[in-house]
Design an enzyme around this catalytic site. Structure first.
Site, PDB file in Angstrom:
ATOM      1  CD  GLU A  61       0.911   3.151  -0.974  1.00 42.84           C
ATOM      2  OE1 GLU A  61       0.574   2.611  -2.024  1.00 42.84           O
ATOM      3  OE2 GLU A  61       0.193   3.172   0.060  1.00 42.84           O
ATOM      4  CG  ASP A 256      -0.771  -0.631  -6.874  1.00 42.26           C
ATOM      5  OD1 ASP A 256      -1.224  -0.159  -5.813  1.00 42.26           O
ATOM      6  OD2 ASP A 256       0.192  -1.417  -6.912  1.00 42.26           O
TER       7      ASP A 256
END
Length: 377
Positions: A61, A256
């Site tokens: 990420e 998220d």
């Protein structure tokens, strides 16, 4: 879709001077890569990595986010250090997940996780295509376009032409949470990336990516609650929150999930406003102008006894969503969108242990709202 003018600055439309906007955009790079609160480091082998300061590891990420910033800021030197580190320490050359990337490793490059997370792979592919567009490709691991095409090939063709599981469901064209599961994460859905993949991937796969862009926009309309605009962290293919606790609770609007509004905003900037998605972001902005922004909620607005872990990241991504919300049908949408832009402008970047995730989302919002988050040069 109503086409927007790429490069148009919503900050400028809200009255901020261009010199001040440029200074804020420059500050973002300094804070993440150079200043006393940075989380980018160069290793003894001449490569570079960013560390998740909240978890003391290096993640696909974060590495893919940092590469995106490097290409947007025209820093090929940093981009190549990051990509070289990824290929040396995160690329899996054999086994069930061969040709994917370990989603988490230790800062010294030693193994920590044995599987991938698809949000990293899709960002890596996009980073590489944009690097090719901006600088051209070279040889080996720095043949950016070839590496991106190869990665997307495995993401789509594993499970039938290649060993392992694909990262997208072949039938509905929706990205998976991880290759082994048959549910999704709404914040993984990046139709604006898939539009680029449809231009740059292997010729045989370009129709797939066109269909994926359409499918993801339709999925986001289902996953984002019509009244509150919120989506669960994880969701089934019909958009309803994923309620099993295999990975802990993720059916609420939490870390998220904050990214979804920002993704919709960037898609609107690059590809034009999708009315339903603009309305969803407008609903989200309206909800949080009238409710406690430090509290966690289920997608229907029910309060959860938890506190927001990444308040700056939440604010930034929701403000980035103004690029879509400005075009919503509700009469208060444009006003509320500007309120969020002003809130972000008046909020500093985060310091302390949790600064990694928040400041990446802050950086993306600053680039997008200033008109500097680009897919063409």
């Amino acid at each position: 879709m109503e086409k927007n003018e790429t490069g148009r600055s919503l900050f400028a439309q809200c009255g901020y001077a261009q010199a001040d906007i440029d200074a804020r955009v420059a500050q973002v790079w300094h804070e993440i890569f150079e200043g006393p609160n940075k989380f980018y480091w160069e290793s003894e082998d001449g490569l570079g990595y960013v560390m998740d300061t909240g978890n003391d590891d290096v993640r696909t990420e974060g590495m893919s986010y940092a590469m995106m910033l490097a290409v947007q800021y025209d820093r090929q030197d940093v981009f190549d250090r990051l990509w070289g580190w990824v290929m040396k320490y995160m690329y899996m050359v054999e086994g069930h997940h061969a040709h994917y990337f370990s989603w988490s490793v230790k800062p010294d490059g030693s193994e920590r996780a044995d599987g991938p997370a698809p949000d990293g792979e899709e960002y890596f592919a996009m980073d590489l295509f944009l690097a090719h567009r901006r600088w051209g490709s070279r040889e080996g691991v720095y043949d950016y376009a070839a590496r991106a095409r190869e990665l997307l090939h495995y993401c789509v063709h594993k499970g039938w032409e290649e060993a392992g599981e694909p990262m997208w469901n072949a039938n509905n064209h929706l990205i998976k949470f991880i290759p082994e599961t048959e549910w999704s994460d709404p914040s993984y859905h990046l139709p604006h990336f898939y539009e680029v993949f449809a231009q740059c991937a292997d010729d045989a796969d370009r129709p797939f990516w066109n269909e994926a862009a359409v499918a993801s926009r339709a999925y986001l309309a289902l996953a984002c609650d019509e009244r509150t605009g919120m989506n669960g962290e994880y969701a089934l293919y019909d958009g309803t929150p994923y309620t099993e606790e295999r990975f802990g609770r993720h059916d609420w609007f939490f870390s998220d999930a904050y990214r979804t509004a920002g993704n919709i905003g960037l898609d609107a900037l690059w590809n034009g406003a999708e009315p339903v998605l603009c309305d969803r972001v407008a609903a989200l902005q309206r909800f949080f102008l009238n409710h406690d922004r430090t509290s966690v909620y289920e997608v229907d607005g029910t309060v959860v006894d938890e506190r927001v872990l990444h308040p700056i990241g939440f604010l930034a991504a929701t403000a980035q969503g103004s690029l879509a919300a400005m075009h919503a049908a509700s009469p208060d949408a444009a006003h509320n969108a500007r309120v969020w832009v002003h809130m972000l402008w008046n909020t500093p970047m985060r310091v302390g242990r949790r600064r990694y995730y928040d400041n990446f989302l802050y950086a993306f919002a600053m680039l997008a709202l200033s008109g500097n988050y680009r897919c063409e040069w």
